[in-house]
Design a protein around this motif. Structure first.
Motif, PDB file in Angstrom:
ATOM      1  N   PRO A  41       0.811  -1.230   0.000  1.00 22.36           N
ATOM      2  CA  PRO A  41       0.000   0.000   0.000  1.00 22.36           C
ATOM      3  C   PRO A  41       0.842   1.276   0.000  1.00 22.36           C
ATOM      4  O   PRO A  41       0.531   2.225  -0.720  1.00 22.36           O
ATOM      5  CB  PRO A  41      -0.835  -0.114   1.279  1.00 22.36           C
ATOM      6  N   ALA A  42       1.918   1.288   0.773  1.00 18.23           N
ATOM      7  CA  ALA A  42       2.790   2.473   0.813  1.00 18.23           C
ATOM      8  C   ALA A  42       3.460   2.689  -0.538  1.00 18.23           C
ATOM      9  O   ALA A  42       3.566   3.823  -1.020  1.00 18.23           O
ATOM     10  CB  ALA A  42       3.830   2.326   1.911  1.00 18.23           C
ATOM     11  N   PHE A  43       3.906   1.600  -1.158  1.00 15.90           N
ATOM     12  CA  PHE A  43       4.562   1.724  -2.459  1.00 15.90           C
ATOM     13  C   PHE A  43       3.577   2.189  -3.531  1.00 15.90           C
ATOM     14  O   PHE A  43       3.893   3.067  -4.342  1.00 15.90           O
ATOM     15  CB  PHE A  43       5.211   0.399  -2.865  1.00 15.90           C
ATOM     16  N   LEU A  44       2.370   1.623  -3.532  1.00 17.36           N
ATOM     17  CA  LEU A  44       1.368   2.026  -4.527  1.00 17.36           C
ATOM     18  C   LEU A  44       0.961   3.485  -4.353  1.00 17.36           C
ATOM     19  O   LEU A  44       0.800   4.209  -5.345  1.00 17.36           O
ATOM     20  CB  LEU A  44       0.151   1.106  -4.456  1.00 17.36           C
ATOM     21  N   SER A  45       0.811   3.930  -3.116  1.00 20.92           N
ATOM     22  CA  SER A  45       0.474   5.341  -2.894  1.00 20.92           C
ATOM     23  C   SER A  45       1.634   6.233  -3.330  1.00 20.92           C
ATOM     24  O   SER A  45       1.420   7.317  -3.883  1.00 20.92           O
ATOM     25  CB  SER A  45       0.077   5.596  -1.444  1.00 20.92           C
ATOM     26  N   TYR A  46       2.867   5.782  -3.121  1.00 21.21           N
ATOM     27  CA  TYR A  46       4.044   6.526  -3.575  1.00 21.21           C
ATOM     28  C   TYR A  46       4.036   6.654  -5.095  1.00 21.21           C
ATOM     29  O   TYR A  46       4.269   7.739  -5.644  1.00 21.21           O
ATOM     30  CB  TYR A  46       5.337   5.857  -3.102  1.00 21.21           C
ATOM     31  N   VAL A  47       3.792   5.555  -5.792  1.00 25.35           N
ATOM     32  CA  VAL A  47       3.793   5.582  -7.263  1.00 25.35           C
ATOM     33  C   VAL A  47       2.737   6.568  -7.768  1.00 25.35           C
ATOM     34  O   VAL A  47       3.014   7.395  -8.646  1.00 25.35           O
ATOM     35  CB  VAL A  47       3.568   4.169  -7.848  1.00 25.35           C
ATOM     36  N   LEU A  48       1.529   6.501  -7.200  1.00 24.86           N
ATOM     37  CA  LEU A  48       0.471   7.413  -7.628  1.00 24.86           C
ATOM     38  C   LEU A  48       0.879   8.870  -7.382  1.00 24.86           C
ATOM     39  O   LEU A  48       0.737   9.719  -8.270  1.00 24.86           O
ATOM     40  CB  LEU A  48      -0.838   7.099  -6.894  1.00 24.86           C
ATOM     41  N   SER A  49       1.407   9.149  -6.221  1.00 21.78           N
ATOM     42  CA  SER A  49       1.800  10.519  -5.900  1.00 21.78           C
ATOM     43  C   SER A  49       2.992  10.979  -6.730  1.00 21.78           C
ATOM     44  O   SER A  49       3.062  12.143  -7.137  1.00 21.78           O
ATOM     45  CB  SER A  49       2.101  10.648  -4.415  1.00 21.78           C
ATOM     46  N   PHE A  50       3.929  10.079  -6.998  1.00 23.84           N
ATOM     47  CA  PHE A  50       5.063  10.422  -7.857  1.00 23.84           C
ATOM     48  C   PHE A  50       4.556  10.829  -9.239  1.00 23.84           C
ATOM     49  O   PHE A  50       5.020  11.818  -9.815  1.00 23.84           O
ATOM     50  CB  PHE A  50       6.030   9.245  -7.964  1.00 23.84           C
ATOM     51  N   ALA A  93       1.856   9.281   2.623  1.00 21.27           N
ATOM     52  CA  ALA A  93       2.269   8.376   3.701  1.00 21.27           C
ATOM     53  C   ALA A  93       1.062   7.876   4.482  1.00 21.27           C
ATOM     54  O   ALA A  93       0.991   6.691   4.845  1.00 21.27           O
ATOM     55  CB  ALA A  93       3.257   9.085   4.632  1.00 21.27           C
ATOM     56  N   TRP A  94       0.101   8.769   4.717  1.00 18.43           N
ATOM     57  CA  TRP A  94      -1.066   8.381   5.509  1.00 18.43           C
ATOM     58  C   TRP A  94      -1.930   7.367   4.777  1.00 18.43           C
ATOM     59  O   TRP A  94      -2.379   6.387   5.374  1.00 18.43           O
ATOM     60  CB  TRP A  94      -1.864   9.623   5.901  1.00 18.43           C
ATOM     61  N   ILE A  95      -2.164   7.560   3.470  1.00 21.64           N
ATOM     62  CA  ILE A  95      -3.002   6.573   2.774  1.00 21.64           C
ATOM     63  C   ILE A  95      -2.288   5.235   2.678  1.00 21.64           C
ATOM     64  O   ILE A  95      -2.923   4.186   2.740  1.00 21.64           O
ATOM     65  CB  ILE A  95      -3.529   7.048   1.397  1.00 21.64           C
ATOM     66  N   GLY A  96      -0.963   5.251   2.540  1.00 18.78           N
ATOM     67  CA  GLY A  96      -0.224   3.991   2.508  1.00 18.78           C
ATOM     68  C   GLY A  96      -0.232   3.279   3.844  1.00 18.78           C
ATOM     69  O   GLY A  96      -0.476   2.077   3.921  1.00 18.78           O
ATOM     70  N   ASP A  97       0.018   4.037   4.925  1.00 17.97           N
ATOM     71  CA  ASP A  97       0.034   3.440   6.266  1.00 17.97           C
ATOM     72  C   ASP A  97      -1.339   2.932   6.691  1.00 17.97           C
ATOM     73  O   ASP A  97      -1.454   1.944   7.399  1.00 17.97           O
ATOM     74  CB  ASP A  97       0.540   4.447   7.303  1.00 17.97           C
TER      75      ASP A  97
END
Length: 191
Positions: A41-50, A93-97
């Motif tokens: 989840p943290a990685f997927l949220s990072y990819v979307l935000s990136f 970070a919050w949506i991933g966590d």
């Protein structure tokens, strides 16, 4: 005044935003691929935000290529945009966590909505500076993608109260709409 300092400052802030986001990714605990599963989840949220930050950087670059100079209103509009973009790392970070829980998804959408509004305000200030007959005004024209994005963000915020994953899907949809760079400005500048 020259637009060079504003461009350089914006590029620096955006680079820092991306750096902060990647530093939020944690090292897996374990030595096999199964150790990556909790980080998904943290990685997927990072990819979307990136992707979102990259889209803003790309379109900001094109937008400023069409501008010849900036004034105080443009500088403040740009800072308003950078403020909202700077909140992307914490909401990411919050949506991933939280593994895409309701309130983090709502806040993420609110940040995306406000960044889109700020970008629209920056466009309007640049058009006011350049004039309605300038290439930038002709390139932006009705800005259908921008309007669709605003509606999707607002809808996603409301839908998150019912199902946050639908909202996440709308955020992904908007990113997909903008993933292909907006060529309107490039076309006008090439004329």
């Amino acid at each position: 005044m020259s637009k060079g300092r504003m461009e350089a400052f914006s590029d620096g802030v955006i680079a820092i935003i991306i750096t902060i986001m990647v530093l939020e990714l944690k090292v897996p605990h374990g030595q096999d691929l199964a150790a990556l599963r909790p980080l998904a989840p943290a990685f997927l949220s990072y990819v979307l935000s990136f992707v979102y930050v990259g889209i803003y950087w790309n379109n900001h670059h094109h937008l400023l290529q069409a501008a010849h100079k900036v004034n105080g209103r443009i500088l403040w509009s740009n800072l308003f945009l950078l403020f909202w973009l700077s909140l992307i790392p914490i909401t990411t970070a919050w949506i991933g966590d939280s593994q895409f829980a309701r309130w983090p998804i709502i806040l993420y959408g609110m940040v995306l909505l406000m960044a889109a509004i700020a970008y629209t305000l920056l466009q309007l200030q640049l058009i006011a500076q350049e004039g309605r007959a300038a290439p930038l005004a002709r390139a932006i024209n009705s800005d259908l993608k921008g309007k669709v994005s605003l509606v999707c963000y607002a809808s996603a915020i409301l839908l998150a109260f019912w199902n946050p994953l639908i909202s996440l899907g709308l955020y992904i949809l908007v990113a997909m709409i903008w993933f292909i760079p907006d060529r309107r400005i490039e076309k006008i500048l090439a004329e």
